[in-house]
Design a protein around this motif. Structure first.
Motif, short mmCIF file in Angstrom:
data_model
loop_
_atom_site.label_atom_id
_atom_site.label_comp_id
_atom_site.label_asym_id
_atom_site.label_seq_id
_atom_site.Cartn_x
_atom_site.Cartn_y
_atom_site.Cartn_z
N UNK A 100 -12.59 1.57 -5.59
CA UNK A 100 -12.13 2.64 -6.46
C UNK A 100 -10.68 2.32 -6.86
N UNK A 101 -10.46 2.03 -8.15
CA UNK A 101 -9.09 1.64 -8.54
C UNK A 101 -8.05 2.73 -8.26
N UNK A 102 -8.49 3.98 -8.21
CA UNK A 102 -7.50 5.06 -8.04
C UNK A 102 -7.02 5.19 -6.60
N UNK A 103 -7.80 4.68 -5.64
CA UNK A 103 -7.38 4.84 -4.23
C UNK A 103 -7.26 3.52 -3.47
N UNK A 104 -7.98 2.50 -3.91
CA UNK A 104 -8.09 1.29 -3.08
C UNK A 104 -7.09 0.19 -3.41
N UNK A 105 -6.32 0.37 -4.48
CA UNK A 105 -5.39 -0.70 -4.87
C UNK A 105 -3.95 -0.31 -4.52
N UNK A 106 -3.29 -1.18 -3.74
CA UNK A 106 -1.95 -0.89 -3.24
C UNK A 106 -0.85 -1.41 -4.16
N UNK A 107 -1.14 -2.53 -4.80
CA UNK A 107 -0.09 -3.16 -5.58
C UNK A 107 -0.69 -3.88 -6.78
N UNK A 108 0.00 -3.75 -7.92
CA UNK A 108 -0.40 -4.47 -9.14
C UNK A 108 0.77 -5.36 -9.54
N UNK A 109 0.49 -6.65 -9.69
CA UNK A 109 1.52 -7.58 -10.17
C UNK A 109 1.06 -8.02 -11.56
N UNK A 110 1.94 -7.91 -12.54
CA UNK A 110 1.59 -8.36 -13.89
C UNK A 110 2.29 -9.69 -14.17
N UNK A 111 1.52 -10.67 -14.68
CA UNK A 111 2.14 -11.95 -15.02
C UNK A 111 3.19 -11.73 -16.11
N UNK A 112 2.89 -10.81 -17.04
CA UNK A 112 3.79 -10.47 -18.14
C UNK A 112 3.17 -9.30 -18.90
N UNK A 113 3.90 -8.76 -19.88
CA UNK A 113 3.43 -7.50 -20.48
C UNK A 113 2.92 -7.65 -21.92
N UNK A 114 2.36 -8.80 -22.25
CA UNK A 114 1.60 -8.88 -23.51
C UNK A 114 0.40 -7.93 -23.41
N UNK A 115 -0.07 -7.46 -24.59
CA UNK A 115 -1.11 -6.42 -24.66
C UNK A 115 -2.38 -6.78 -23.91
N UNK A 116 -2.70 -8.07 -23.83
CA UNK A 116 -3.95 -8.48 -23.19
C UNK A 116 -3.80 -8.71 -21.69
N UNK A 117 -2.67 -8.27 -21.12
CA UNK A 117 -2.46 -8.37 -19.67
C UNK A 117 -2.07 -7.04 -19.04
N UNK A 118 -1.62 -6.08 -19.84
CA UNK A 118 -1.11 -4.82 -19.27
C UNK A 118 -2.23 -3.86 -18.88
N UNK A 119 -3.42 -3.97 -19.51
CA UNK A 119 -4.54 -3.11 -19.16
C UNK A 119 -4.19 -1.64 -19.22
N UNK A 120 -4.77 -0.89 -18.30
CA UNK A 120 -4.59 0.57 -18.26
C UNK A 120 -3.94 0.95 -16.93
N UNK A 121 -2.60 0.89 -16.85
CA UNK A 121 -1.92 1.16 -15.58
C UNK A 121 -2.25 2.53 -15.00
N UNK A 122 -2.58 3.51 -15.87
CA UNK A 122 -2.92 4.86 -15.38
C UNK A 122 -4.14 4.89 -14.48
N UNK A 123 -4.95 3.83 -14.49
CA UNK A 123 -6.12 3.77 -13.61
C UNK A 123 -5.73 3.52 -12.15
N UNK A 124 -4.44 3.24 -11.91
CA UNK A 124 -4.00 2.85 -10.55
C UNK A 124 -2.87 3.76 -10.06
N UNK A 125 -3.17 5.07 -9.88
CA UNK A 125 -2.12 6.05 -9.58
C UNK A 125 -1.49 5.88 -8.20
N UNK A 126 -2.14 5.08 -7.34
CA UNK A 126 -1.57 4.90 -6.00
C UNK A 126 -0.90 3.56 -5.80
N UNK A 127 -0.85 2.76 -6.86
CA UNK A 127 -0.34 1.40 -6.71
C UNK A 127 1.14 1.32 -7.07
#
Ligand SMILES: [Zn+2]
Length: 321
Positions: A100-127
């Motif tokens: 479950x992305x909302x509870x099971x992910x602790x940390x998100x590392x982005x290689x960079x913030x081009x549109x095809x890498x940023x995704x939907x950060x709101x899906x990870x409210x606990x990261x």
């Protein structure tokens, strides 16, 4: 026996790249629909970011499933990258494997913030989000003619849960200090994060403090671009190369980095600094070679490698590398 982190690939949507913008000697009409790969890293030992279970990290979030969440200027750019496939996105891919992305992910590392890498950060409210130095400044203010602020969402990342890695250079967007009241939870104290030499890599950062997951400074593509190096076995590393190149034939030196008109009478590439991007690729080649000489395999995976994706279906979550 030592236990190592597990890496699983995740689909994060697909985009379409015209070959002539990426590789030398390209067919001027050829377009390739390629994945925007994301990765799940599960660390076996409890740590401050997950005291009760494995620590679950994500590297890159791929494409947003809701294209209208991009700025109008981003949507105009995305129109030139069609077909764009948004499903499954990174969150769907995690759910498909039982997370479950909302509870099971602790940390998100982005290689960079081009549109095809940023995704939907709101899906990870606990990261907690961790990004290269200058990323928040870039999102808010852009960086010059080729990187205007219209091409970024100023509130892309949660300000109260985002930490930037220490700065290494001062010629681009400025590093943002972590606010005193941050809700970010880090595996080691931020003050203990230090860039150090790791073989051929001049600047690597021991993310969890145990030598298993390294953030590798990999400048050239976009301000703040970083890679992730994960020790998955006694004789094995996995190197997640983000957008160091967009075609594995550039890493193997079968092709070069394409140059094209910048709209102002000069030439540009898909990288902020083509020369620096070339040096970063050379560093990766050197690291792979020196590890091989010690009997250690390094598997290098770039974010948009469609050939790798087709050949490695069973290594997508819930499978692993
Ligand atoms: Zn990129």
């Amino acid at each position: 026996m030592a236990t190592y982190p597990k890496v699983s690939a995740l689909d994060g949507g697909h985009i379409t790249l015209p070959e002539r913008l990426f590789i030398t000697d390209a067919d001027p009409t050829k377009r390739a629909t390629v994945p925007s790969l994301c990765f799940l890293i599960q660390h076996p030992s409890p740590s401050p970011i997950s005291p009760d279970r494995t620590a679950n990290l994500i590297f890159d979030l791929g494409v947003k499933r809701n294209i209208t969440a991009y700025t109008p200027a981003q949507q105009a750019h995305i129109a030139q990258r069609q077909p764009v496939i948004v499903s499954p996105d990174c969150a769907d891919s995690l759910r498909n494997g039982g997370f479950d992305p909302s509870t099971d992910i602790d940390m998100v590392i982005l290689s960079h913030v081009h549109w095809d890498h940023v995704g939907t950060p709101g899906d990870f409210p606990n990261a907690t989000f961790a990004v290269g130095a200058g990323t928040l400044d870039l999102l808010a203010n852009g960086a010059g003619y080729l990187y205007p602020k219209e091409l970024f969402n100023h509130d892309e990342l949660p300000a109260d849960r985002t930490v930037e890695f220490p700065a290494l250079r001062d010629d681009g967007p400025r590093r943002t200090e972590t606010p005193g009241d941050t809700r970010a939870v880090l595996p080691v104290e931020e003050g203990n994060w230090e860039w150090e030499k790791l073989g051929a890599f001049l600047n690597a950062l021991d993310l969890l403090g145990d030598g298993s997951v390294w953030v590798v400074d990999s400048p050239g593509h976009l301000y703040g671009h970083v890679n992730l190096l994960v020790r998955t076995g006694d004789k094995k590393w996995v190197y997640l190369g983000g957008d160091c190149c967009h075609d594995p034939r550039i890493l193997s030196q079968e092709k070069g980095i394409a140059l094209y008109e910048d709209g102002r009478g000069g030439l540009r590439s898909v990288h902020v600094d083509t020369e620096t991007a070339s040096c970063t690729l050379e560093g990766i080649r050197k690291f792979v070679k020196e590890q091989e000489e010690q009997g250690v395999e390094v598997e290098v995976i770039m974010a948009h490698d469609g050939v790798w994706r087709v050949r490695n279906k069973e290594r997508f979550w819930p499978g692993c590398l």
